[in-house]
Design an enzyme around this catalytic site. Structure first.
Site, short mmCIF file in Angstrom:
data_model
loop_
_atom_site.label_atom_id
_atom_site.label_comp_id
_atom_site.label_asym_id
_atom_site.label_seq_id
_atom_site.Cartn_x
_atom_site.Cartn_y
_atom_site.Cartn_z
N TYR A 207 86.46 6.95 28.96
CA TYR A 207 85.28 6.95 28.11
C TYR A 207 84.25 5.96 28.60
O TYR A 207 84.58 4.96 29.19
CB TYR A 207 85.67 6.59 26.67
CG TYR A 207 86.56 7.57 25.97
CD1 TYR A 207 86.74 8.86 26.44
CD2 TYR A 207 87.27 7.20 24.82
CE1 TYR A 207 87.58 9.75 25.80
CE2 TYR A 207 88.10 8.08 24.17
CZ TYR A 207 88.26 9.36 24.67
OH TYR A 207 89.09 10.22 24.02
N LEU B 250 86.14 17.96 13.73
CA LEU B 250 84.85 18.61 13.45
C LEU B 250 84.45 19.56 14.57
O LEU B 250 83.30 20.02 14.63
CB LEU B 250 83.76 17.57 13.23
CG LEU B 250 83.93 16.68 12.00
CD1 LEU B 250 82.79 15.66 11.91
CD2 LEU B 250 83.99 17.52 10.72
#
Length: 350
Positions: free
Chosen positions: A53, A240
């Site tokens: 990341y 989501l």
């Protein structure tokens, strides 16, 4: 906040896990500081990151998120005990990370050292394999024919897994990691690691984090059943669906700064006509029951039997507040029925 066991580790983690992959590209150090403080103040004791990341991954963004967390920890070292910190070693395929090579016992040891330096901590609570060395049915490869399982050299893969476990064992004995987990793996992967751990007296897999949402529920029921009965914590990521379930991408919209406005390593494979229809229907369900679309999706995920802690990420404090509030909701039987009506119409939209 509710807390659940992290497998057999003896650790208790919050039902909400603070995801951090946007920190470094979509979010600044200041943004991250605010999110960490808010999460800790509201009962979250579980934070997840990765050496790869921030997202989308590239050579420039590599290590940025761990560095941001390390910056916060350098200023708040006395608070390290307040949360369980999880990070991940990248699997093969990225040329700028170990020349794209596979995960090995040796790379575990060196990568743990590098993560500890970036994170500015002496230990990692949960060290995870971001994805396996072999191809697995994730990232839109779950349809029949996409992967040939019969071509896999099982013995070779098992030998690699044993080597990885031995590397993990070295780090555990050195006090640098406490437990290990998997990510983007399968039922066979979980059980082979358990078998090898039992056979050789090596650390046991504590958890697995896989993509899981109303739009992508392929782990239900078989993998989740396996997790429950083997005491492996199941940690959904992308509940989501990379933001799709909020409705912000309907009609081809790409809000500035949103995840889909960036180039994606695997492409935007979640953007399909069926996703558009499913999300539109879920938005109507949310409206009818007086909650936001994000809260509908997250509350549903939290209430799935077998889910341990859901990893959530936000690019703003307002989003984080909205998302965390979902875990205080109890969906009614009517709401669950309405959700299942949509789910059965669009069970595999991408």
């Amino acid at each position: 906040m509710k807390y659940v066991p992290l497998g057999r580790t003896g650790l208790k983690v919050s039902r909400v896990c603070l995801g951090t992959m946007t920190w470094g590209t979509q979010n600044t150090q200041a943004d991250a500081d605010v999110q960490i403080e808010y999460a800790l103040a509201n009962g979250v004791n579980f934070m997840d990151t990765a050496e790869m990341y921030s997202i989308p991954p590239n050579a420039e963004s590599y290590g940025k998120t761990e560095t941001i967390i390390g910056d916060w920890l350098s200023r708040h070292s006395s608070r390290r005990q307040e949360f369980v910190l999880a990070t991940k070693i990248a699997g093969p395929g990225l040329s700028y990370i170990r020349k794209g090579g596979p995960i090995t016992g040796e790379s575990i040891v060196s990568s743990v050292e590098a993560s500890l330096k970036r994170l500015k901590t002496d230990y990692i609570d949960l060290y995870q394999l971001h994805w396996p060395n072999r191809s697995t049915p994730h990232f839109a490869k779950h349809f029949p024919g996409d992967i040939s399982f019969t071509d896999l050299d099982r013995k070779a893969q098992s030998a690699q897994m044993l080597d990885i476990l031995q590397g993990i064992d070295k780090c555990v004995k050195a006090g640098k990691i406490r437990h290990f987990g998997l990510s983007d793996d399968t039922t066979w992967g979980i059980n082979e690691y358990i078998r090898l751990s039992d056979q050789h007296g090596l650390p046991r897999v504590a958890s697995i984090q896989n993509e899981f949402s109303l739009l992508h529920a392929k782990d239900w029921p078989y993998l989740i059943e396996n997790c429950v009965h083997e005491d492996v914590a199941y940690l959904p990521w992308s509940a989501l669906a990379a933001g799709a379930l909020t409705g912000k991408y309907l009609g081809g919209a790409r809000p500035e700064g949103s995840r889909w406005s960036y180039a994606q390593r695997n492409g935007i494979f979640r953007d399909t006509p069926h996703v558009e229809k499913a999300v539109t229907a879920y938005l109507e369900v949310a409206k009818n029951h007086g909650i936001t679309p994000a809260q509908l999706a997250l509350a549903w995920c939290d209430q799935v039997d077998g889910v341990s802690s859901t990893i959530i990420g936000a690019t703003s404090l307002s989003q984080l507040k909205e998302d965390m509030a979902a875990f205080e909701l109890v969906l009614s039987e009517e709401a669950l029925k309405d959700i299942m009506t949509v789910f059965k119409e669009y069970p595999v939209p991408f």
